[in-house]
Design a protein around this motif. Structure first.
Motif, PDB file in Angstrom:
ATOM      1  N   LEU A 127       0.832  -1.208   0.000  1.00 48.28           N
ATOM      2  CA  LEU A 127       0.000   0.000   0.000  1.00 48.28           C
ATOM      3  C   LEU A 127       0.864   1.253   0.000  1.00 48.28           C
ATOM      4  O   LEU A 127       0.548   2.238  -0.702  1.00 48.28           O
ATOM      5  CB  LEU A 127      -0.925   0.005   1.229  1.00 48.28           C
ATOM      6  CG  LEU A 127      -2.078  -1.007   1.242  1.00 48.28           C
ATOM      7  CD1 LEU A 127      -2.912  -0.840   2.517  1.00 48.28           C
ATOM      8  CD2 LEU A 127      -2.967  -0.843   0.016  1.00 48.28           C
ATOM      9  N   ARG A 128       1.948   1.220   0.751  1.00 48.09           N
ATOM     10  CA  ARG A 128       2.803   2.413   0.839  1.00 48.09           C
ATOM     11  C   ARG A 128       3.667   2.580  -0.402  1.00 48.09           C
ATOM     12  O   ARG A 128       4.098   3.695  -0.711  1.00 48.09           O
ATOM     13  CB  ARG A 128       3.671   2.343   2.095  1.00 48.09           C
ATOM     14  CG  ARG A 128       2.844   2.449   3.363  1.00 48.09           C
ATOM     15  CD  ARG A 128       3.667   2.801   4.566  1.00 48.09           C
ATOM     16  NE  ARG A 128       2.844   2.957   5.755  1.00 48.09           N
ATOM     17  CZ  ARG A 128       3.263   3.500   6.881  1.00 48.09           C
ATOM     18  NH1 ARG A 128       4.528   3.924   6.969  1.00 48.09           N
ATOM     19  NH2 ARG A 128       2.464   3.605   7.923  1.00 48.09           N
ATOM     20  N   LEU A 129       3.934   1.493  -1.112  1.00 45.65           N
ATOM     21  CA  LEU A 129       4.633   1.627  -2.393  1.00 45.65           C
ATOM     22  C   LEU A 129       3.730   2.280  -3.422  1.00 45.65           C
ATOM     23  O   LEU A 129       4.166   3.096  -4.243  1.00 45.65           O
ATOM     24  CB  LEU A 129       5.087   0.250  -2.893  1.00 45.65           C
ATOM     25  CG  LEU A 129       6.390  -0.315  -2.320  1.00 45.65           C
ATOM     26  CD1 LEU A 129       6.603  -1.745  -2.802  1.00 45.65           C
ATOM     27  CD2 LEU A 129       7.587   0.560  -2.718  1.00 45.65           C
ATOM     28  N   ILE A 130       2.445   1.906  -3.377  1.00 47.78           N
ATOM     29  CA  ILE A 130       1.473   2.471  -4.316  1.00 47.78           C
ATOM     30  C   ILE A 130       1.161   3.919  -3.969  1.00 47.78           C
ATOM     31  O   ILE A 130       1.093   4.783  -4.847  1.00 47.78           O
ATOM     32  CB  ILE A 130       0.175   1.627  -4.303  1.00 47.78           C
ATOM     33  CG1 ILE A 130       0.469   0.209  -4.799  1.00 47.78           C
ATOM     34  CG2 ILE A 130      -0.899   2.278  -5.165  1.00 47.78           C
ATOM     35  CD1 ILE A 130      -0.697  -0.748  -4.648  1.00 47.78           C
ATOM     36  N   ALA A 131       0.972   4.178  -2.674  1.00 49.87           N
ATOM     37  CA  ALA A 131       0.633   5.536  -2.227  1.00 49.87           C
ATOM     38  C   ALA A 131       1.533   5.919  -1.063  1.00 49.87           C
ATOM     39  O   ALA A 131       1.177   5.713   0.105  1.00 49.87           O
ATOM     40  CB  ALA A 131      -0.840   5.596  -1.815  1.00 49.87           C
ATOM     41  N   PRO A 132       2.723   6.455  -1.347  1.00 53.49           N
ATOM     42  CA  PRO A 132       3.661   6.827  -0.278  1.00 53.49           C
ATOM     43  C   PRO A 132       3.053   7.856   0.670  1.00 53.49           C
ATOM     44  O   PRO A 132       2.251   8.699   0.267  1.00 53.49           O
ATOM     45  CB  PRO A 132       4.850   7.440  -1.045  1.00 53.49           C
ATOM     46  CG  PRO A 132       4.739   6.876  -2.426  1.00 53.49           C
ATOM     47  CD  PRO A 132       3.263   6.730  -2.683  1.00 53.49           C
ATOM     48  N   VAL A 133       3.427   7.721   1.944  1.00 55.29           N
ATOM     49  CA  VAL A 133       2.933   8.653   2.954  1.00 55.29           C
ATOM     50  C   VAL A 133       4.118   9.404   3.560  1.00 55.29           C
ATOM     51  O   VAL A 133       5.252   8.906   3.551  1.00 55.29           O
ATOM     52  CB  VAL A 133       2.162   7.905   4.072  1.00 55.29           C
ATOM     53  CG1 VAL A 133       0.933   7.222   3.497  1.00 55.29           C
ATOM     54  CG2 VAL A 133       3.059   6.894   4.763  1.00 55.29           C
ATOM     55  N   PRO A 134       3.884  10.609   4.103  1.00 50.10           N
ATOM     56  CA  PRO A 134       4.982  11.347   4.749  1.00 50.10           C
ATOM     57  C   PRO A 134       5.520  10.575   5.956  1.00 50.10           C
ATOM     58  O   PRO A 134       4.758   9.952   6.694  1.00 50.10           O
ATOM     59  CB  PRO A 134       4.311  12.654   5.181  1.00 50.10           C
ATOM     60  CG  PRO A 134       3.107  12.767   4.312  1.00 50.10           C
ATOM     61  CD  PRO A 134       2.633  11.374   4.073  1.00 50.10           C
ATOM     62  N   ILE A 135       6.834  10.625   6.144  1.00 48.85           N
ATOM     63  CA  ILE A 135       7.469   9.906   7.244  1.00 48.85           C
ATOM     64  C   ILE A 135       8.226  10.898   8.121  1.00 48.85           C
ATOM     65  O   ILE A 135       9.029  11.699   7.626  1.00 48.85           O
ATOM     66  CB  ILE A 135       8.449   8.833   6.713  1.00 48.85           C
ATOM     67  CG1 ILE A 135       7.711   7.821   5.838  1.00 48.85           C
ATOM     68  CG2 ILE A 135       9.148   8.119   7.866  1.00 48.85           C
ATOM     69  CD1 ILE A 135       8.634   6.830   5.150  1.00 48.85           C
ATOM     70  N   ALA A 136       7.968  10.845   9.433  1.00 49.34           N
ATOM     71  CA  ALA A 136       8.743  11.635  10.394  1.00 49.34           C
ATOM     72  C   ALA A 136      10.006  10.839  10.707  1.00 49.34           C
ATOM     73  O   ALA A 136      10.038  10.009  11.622  1.00 49.34           O
ATOM     74  CB  ALA A 136       7.928  11.893  11.651  1.00 49.34           C
ATOM     75  N   TYR A 137      11.057  11.063   9.928  1.00 45.35           N
ATOM     76  CA  TYR A 137      12.231  10.206   9.974  1.00 45.35           C
ATOM     77  C   TYR A 137      12.903  10.174  11.343  1.00 45.35           C
ATOM     78  O   TYR A 137      13.271   9.100  11.846  1.00 45.35           O
ATOM     79  CB  TYR A 137      13.239  10.652   8.905  1.00 45.35           C
ATOM     80  CG  TYR A 137      12.802  10.302   7.505  1.00 45.35           C
ATOM     81  CD1 TYR A 137      12.872   8.998   7.035  1.00 45.35           C
ATOM     82  CD2 TYR A 137      12.307  11.295   6.651  1.00 45.35           C
ATOM     83  CE1 TYR A 137      12.455   8.682   5.744  1.00 45.35           C
ATOM     84  CE2 TYR A 137      11.888  10.985   5.364  1.00 45.35           C
ATOM     85  CZ  TYR A 137      11.971   9.674   4.912  1.00 45.35           C
ATOM     86  OH  TYR A 137      11.553   9.365   3.650  1.00 45.35           O
TER      87      TYR A 137
END
Length: 335
Positions: free
Chosen positions: A118-128
């Motif tokens: 799912l995250r490959l299809i729709a990347p989400v912001p990440i608090a690294y």
């Protein structure tokens, strides 16, 4: 015959691993550590509004549940070890728990793979920064847990319990039984039994540690490169690794639960020792009844049969054999 007079010929069927008590304590300690970490992460995530902390906290809850199954198996196996209802003891409680834990691991692997896709299809912001801190803290906890659960082979002394039935031409039955005795293995067979229950607990924390290492690597790369896809891509790799470990555990624990042949090498040693002077093994069943414990049912034919106790004596130094039944049939040569 008075019941007290039968005592020398009776025995229990306690087939627990030699380090059962120690492994039980280790497992419950790791359960407590995991639950404490879970509560801390969920609490901190709720207070500070961190989804990363909340997600990791609930993820640890699944591992705490699986580890709790392992601890419960140790507890029940110990409490009911001498219960007459369990014909061959409670040594397989750990295998049942290991099989269940392996299924949970497979479900976790599928969940990780699904979320990664799912995250490959729709990347989400990440608090690294926050995510790396959470992953690092989880890694430390899992490394400590893995160290506590590291697999130490069970060193035990087998118990040569024998129920022997000697059938002669006239159909008379001579029942023989040996007193319990402790012996040491030769022919390369040592009393080391892998505890699949401890292994399942170890794999749970190791899987968490492995995913933490992969996550930290991916997050560091993503933080400096801006490639959001590295985090879900590494998640897919981790899910494959976890699924592979879980599949191996399902196979091994399932084989014990289904009484699959326990040890081909040991079977060969038994045949080699008993097949002499016209004696032939016609049926041999060897299976695991607990960590480091094997049971054997052996049928022989001979033109000059001896007492079953004599055949059992030839096997008494094989430490892995904890319960032996010997049956002898008279098979004379034709005139």
């Amino acid at each position: 015959m008075h019941a007290d007079s039968l005592e020398p010929w009776t025995h229990d069927h306690v087939f627990l691993g030699a380090q059962h008590a120690q492994n039980e304590r280790r497992t419950w300690f790791v359960v407590a550590l995991t639950v404490a970490m879970m509560i801390a992460e969920i609490g901190a995530g709720s207070v500070f509004g961190s989804m990363a902390l909340l997600a990791d906290g609930w993820h640890m809850a699944t591992h705490a549940a699986a580890l709790g199954i392992a601890g419960l198996a140790y507890l029940l196996a110990r409490q009911y070890a001498r219960h007459a209802r369990f014909t061959f003891g409670t040594g397989k409680f750990g295998e049942l728990a290991a099989f269940s834990s392996a299924i949970i691991l497979l479900m976790i692997a599928i969940q990780i793979a699904y979320e990664s896709v799912l995250r490959l299809i729709a990347p989400v912001p990440i608090a690294y920064g926050e995510a790396i801190a959470v992953a690092s803290l989880g890694l430390c906890v899992n490394l400590v847990s893995a160290w506590l659960l590291r697999d130490s082979h069970d060193h035990h002394h087998g118990h040569a319990h024998g129920h022997a039935h000697d059938h002669d031409d006239d159909g008379d039955h001579d029942h023989n039984d040996q007193d319990d005795d402790h012996h040491h293995a030769h022919d390369g067979h040592h009393g080391h039994g892998h505890d699949n229950n401890l292994r399942s607990a170890y794999l749970h924390v190791l899987a968490d540690a492995a995913t933490s290492v992969l996550a930290i690597t991916a997050l560091v790369i993503g933080a400096f490169s801006g490639w959001r896809w590295t985090d879900p891509a590494v998640g897919l790799v981790g899910s494959v690794v976890i699924a592979s470990w879980a599949s191996g555990l399902v196979r091994d624990a399932g084989a014990v639960l289904l009484d699959a042949s326990a040890d081909d090498n040991l079977e060969g040693v038994i045949r080699a020792r008993l097949e002499s002077d016209g004696d032939r093994v016609t049926d041999l069943h060897l299976w695991q009844v607990g960590p480091g414990h094997r049971a054997a049912v052996i049928s022989l034919v001979s033109d000059a049969p001896r007492q079953p106790a004599i055949y059992k004596e030839q096997l008494r130094d094989l430490e892995n054999l904890s319960h032996v039944t010997v049956e002898v049939e008279h098979c004379p040569h034709p005139d």
